[in-house]
Design a protein around this motif. Structure first.
Motif, mmCIF file in Angstrom:
data_model
loop_
_atom_site.group_PDB
_atom_site.id
_atom_site.type_symbol
_atom_site.label_atom_id
_atom_site.label_comp_id
_atom_site.label_asym_id
_atom_site.label_seq_id
_atom_site.Cartn_x
_atom_site.Cartn_y
_atom_site.Cartn_z
ATOM 1 N N ALA A 79 -37.516 67.928 39.341
ATOM 2 C CA ALA A 79 -38.243 67.890 40.614
ATOM 3 C C ALA A 79 -38.055 66.546 41.310
ATOM 4 C CB ALA A 79 -39.728 68.161 40.374
ATOM 5 N N GLY A 80 -38.099 65.471 40.533
ATOM 6 C CA GLY A 80 -37.898 64.152 41.109
ATOM 7 C C GLY A 80 -36.509 63.988 41.690
ATOM 8 N N LEU A 81 -35.511 64.532 41.025
ATOM 9 C CA LEU A 81 -34.142 64.458 41.518
ATOM 10 C C LEU A 81 -33.981 65.241 42.817
ATOM 11 C CD1 LEU A 81 -32.331 64.843 38.093
ATOM 12 C CD2 LEU A 81 -32.399 62.763 39.492
ATOM 13 N N HIS A 88 -44.823 51.408 44.210
ATOM 14 C CA HIS A 88 -44.785 52.873 44.264
ATOM 15 C C HIS A 88 -45.557 53.448 43.081
ATOM 16 C CE1 HIS A 88 -41.403 51.582 46.715
ATOM 17 N NE2 HIS A 88 -41.316 52.795 47.235
ATOM 18 N N ALA A 89 -46.228 54.550 43.315
ATOM 19 C CA ALA A 89 -47.002 55.196 42.251
ATOM 20 C C ALA A 89 -46.113 56.026 41.327
ATOM 21 C CB ALA A 89 -48.090 56.080 42.852
ATOM 22 N N VAL A 90 -45.043 56.597 41.868
ATOM 23 C CA VAL A 90 -44.173 57.452 41.075
ATOM 24 C C VAL A 90 -43.460 56.623 40.008
ATOM 25 C CG1 VAL A 90 -42.190 57.166 42.642
ATOM 26 C CG2 VAL A 90 -42.368 59.224 41.223
ATOM 27 N N THR A 91 -43.288 57.194 38.826
ATOM 28 C CA THR A 91 -42.592 56.490 37.752
ATOM 29 C C THR A 91 -41.105 56.852 37.772
ATOM 30 O OG1 THR A 91 -42.880 58.249 36.119
ATOM 31 C CG2 THR A 91 -44.677 56.629 36.338
ATOM 32 N N TYR A 92 -40.310 56.001 37.139
ATOM 33 C CA TYR A 92 -38.892 56.324 37.026
ATOM 34 C C TYR A 92 -38.698 57.598 36.198
ATOM 35 C CZ TYR A 92 -37.632 51.784 39.004
ATOM 36 O OH TYR A 92 -37.468 50.704 39.839
ATOM 37 N N ARG A 93 -39.542 57.777 35.225
ATOM 38 C CA ARG A 93 -39.435 59.002 34.415
ATOM 39 C C ARG A 93 -39.627 60.234 35.285
ATOM 40 N NH1 ARG A 93 -42.868 60.349 28.862
ATOM 41 N NH2 ARG A 93 -41.958 62.424 28.496
ATOM 42 N N GLN A 145 -30.108 55.660 45.070
ATOM 43 C CA GLN A 145 -31.405 55.350 44.475
ATOM 44 C C GLN A 145 -31.187 54.820 43.057
ATOM 45 O OE1 GLN A 145 -34.923 55.626 45.589
ATOM 46 N NE2 GLN A 145 -34.819 54.282 43.805
ATOM 47 N N ALA A 146 -31.404 53.530 42.886
ATOM 48 C CA ALA A 146 -31.297 52.932 41.561
ATOM 49 C C ALA A 146 -32.542 53.273 40.746
ATOM 50 C CB ALA A 146 -31.124 51.427 41.677
ATOM 51 N N LEU A 147 -32.376 53.424 39.441
ATOM 52 C CA LEU A 147 -33.463 53.875 38.566
ATOM 53 C C LEU A 147 -33.583 52.955 37.355
ATOM 54 C CD1 LEU A 147 -32.524 57.667 38.621
ATOM 55 C CD2 LEU A 147 -34.473 56.620 39.816
ATOM 56 N N GLY A 148 -34.796 52.500 37.096
ATOM 57 C CA GLY A 148 -35.054 51.716 35.902
ATOM 58 C C GLY A 148 -35.288 52.611 34.698
ATOM 59 N N THR A 149 -35.470 51.995 33.555
ATOM 60 C CA THR A 149 -35.669 52.766 32.327
ATOM 61 C C THR A 149 -37.139 53.007 32.011
ATOM 62 O OG1 THR A 149 -35.554 50.716 31.054
ATOM 63 C CG2 THR A 149 -33.501 51.977 31.307
ATOM 64 N N SER A 150 -38.023 52.259 32.633
ATOM 65 C CA SER A 150 -39.462 52.432 32.379
ATOM 66 C C SER A 150 -40.238 51.922 33.579
ATOM 67 C CB SER A 150 -39.883 51.661 31.121
ATOM 68 O OG SER A 150 -39.672 50.271 31.300
ATOM 69 N N GLY A 151 -41.519 52.284 33.635
ATOM 70 C CA GLY A 151 -42.359 51.807 34.722
ATOM 71 C C GLY A 151 -42.071 52.512 36.032
ATOM 72 N N SER A 152 -42.352 51.808 37.129
ATOM 73 C CA SER A 152 -42.226 52.369 38.470
ATOM 74 C C SER A 152 -41.515 51.379 39.386
ATOM 75 C CB SER A 152 -43.618 52.646 39.056
ATOM 76 O OG SER A 152 -44.368 53.516 38.251
#
Length: 353
Positions: free
Chosen positions: A257-259, A246-251, A235-242
């Motif tokens: 919990a996200g992990l 998808h509604a979930v944010t990268y943060r 799962q690649a992850l950006g630094t901001s946004g979503s």
């Protein structure tokens, strides 16, 4: 090590890498063992030394010691997976100078953003075969422009074949690390990436040692997971946004919990390297969730390095890339995604000294 000797070592390593880069591809001495330490992933091959996503770039990466090579996947009009950084190919091929394709220039909305240029989905594979590749960042990597026009657009199948040939040449198992690019967009126009990717993986009987699939969009990875291929997912992850669509944010995805949610369908996360610098706790949190961590994207030019590792003021000059690798290796990352796999491998060798 004091600053002066360290600077000399960086300059010597850079000079050696530059000499290797200007030598014929066949002159490289293949690395024939897998050193202990983090995996080194050749980002689009060895994009720092050759135009990205070319056979030369992938070959250079493996001969320099890369463990995996990364192809970005986009489809042709006849639904063949080819490897390009984006589906817009005006900056990575010579299509803009080809009068027979002038009428293909158009504007499309990709992931909510208007993009003008030439798109792989408007070309049959036989047409893309006539194009030649060029350096994507000519102002940053002018040295690579000497190779403009020497490569052609590769299919994902050709990358698999090349990886297997290079595995035999090097005596190491080289994995392919495909990324599904803009998967929601391609599903919306009737060219789903996952369906064809699954077919290619099954046809080639790729194992978990030969293929790891990545995407920024969780929905794409869920589709791959549903096929029960037995391959690791990243799962690649950006630094901001979503992730797009998808509604979930990268943060949120990088929270404990996200992990845990990611760990229900994937084995790796791939965050930007900046997300792993203290006070961030992402690396420890991911390991606690049972996930491996591969950081992106490591480059040697000053403009891509933390301020403390830059040398001089010219943005495209090389800085102290070794110091950045040493930091992240010391933190305990499981892999690095890099445009300069030779430097990453040398830095990894330094862990054993």
């Amino acid at each position: 090590m004091s600053p002066a000797p360290r600077r000399r070592s960086v300059l010597l390593a850079t000079a050696a890498a530059t000499a290797a880069a200007t030598a014929p591809a066949g002159a490289a001495t293949p690395v024939r063992h897998r050193a202990s330490g983090p995996l080194v992933i050749g980002h689009r091959g060895a994009a720092g030394w050759r135009p990205e996503h070319t056979a030369d770039a992938y070959t250079y990466a493996v001969r320099a010691g890369a463990d995996w090579i990364e192809p970005d996947l986009v489809p042709t009009k006849d639904h063949v997976l080819v490897v390009r950084h984006e589906n817009e190919i005006g900056g990575t091929t010579d299509v803009a100078g080809r009068p027979e394709f002038a009428d293909r220039r158009t504007t499309r909305t990709v992931d909510g953003r208007a993009v003008t240029g030439w798109f792989t989905e408007d070309f049959h594979l036989r047409e893309l075969r006539t194009l030649r590749t060029v350096e994507r960042l000519p102002l940053v990597r002018n040295r690579n422009t000497v190779f403009d026009g020497r490569g052609r657009v590769m299919t994902f199948q050709e990358v698999i074949d090349l990886a297997r040939r290079l595995s035999g040449e090097s005596g190491r198992r080289i994995a392919v690390f495909p990324e599904t690019k803009h998967p929601t967009y391609f599903r919306s126009i009737g060219l789903p990436l996952e369906e064809e990717l699954i077919r290619v993986i099954r046809r080639n009987r790729l194992t978990a040692r030969e293929c790891v699939v990545q995407s920024f969009e969780p929905s794409s990875l869920h589709r791959i997971a549903a096929a029960r291929l037995g391959l690791p997912l990243w799962q690649a992850l950006g630094t901001s946004g979503s992730p797009y669509g998808h509604a979930v944010t990268y943060r949120d995805m990088m929270s404990p919990a996200g992990l845990r949610e990611i760990a229900s369908y994937a084995q790796w996360i791939g965050p930007d390297k900046s997300s792993l610098v203290p006070p961030h706790t992402l690396l420890a949190d991911a390991h606690a969730a049972g996930l491996k961590v591969g950081a992106y994207t490591f480059r040697a030019e000053n403009q891509y390095l933390p301020a403390a590792h830059r040398r001089g003021t010219a943005p495209n000059d090389f800085g102290d890339a070794f110091a950045e690798y040493a930091f992240h290796y010391g933190q305990g990352v499981d892999a690095v995604v890099t445009d300069f796999p030779d430097i990453a491998v040398q830095a990894r060798e330094g862990l054993r000294r």
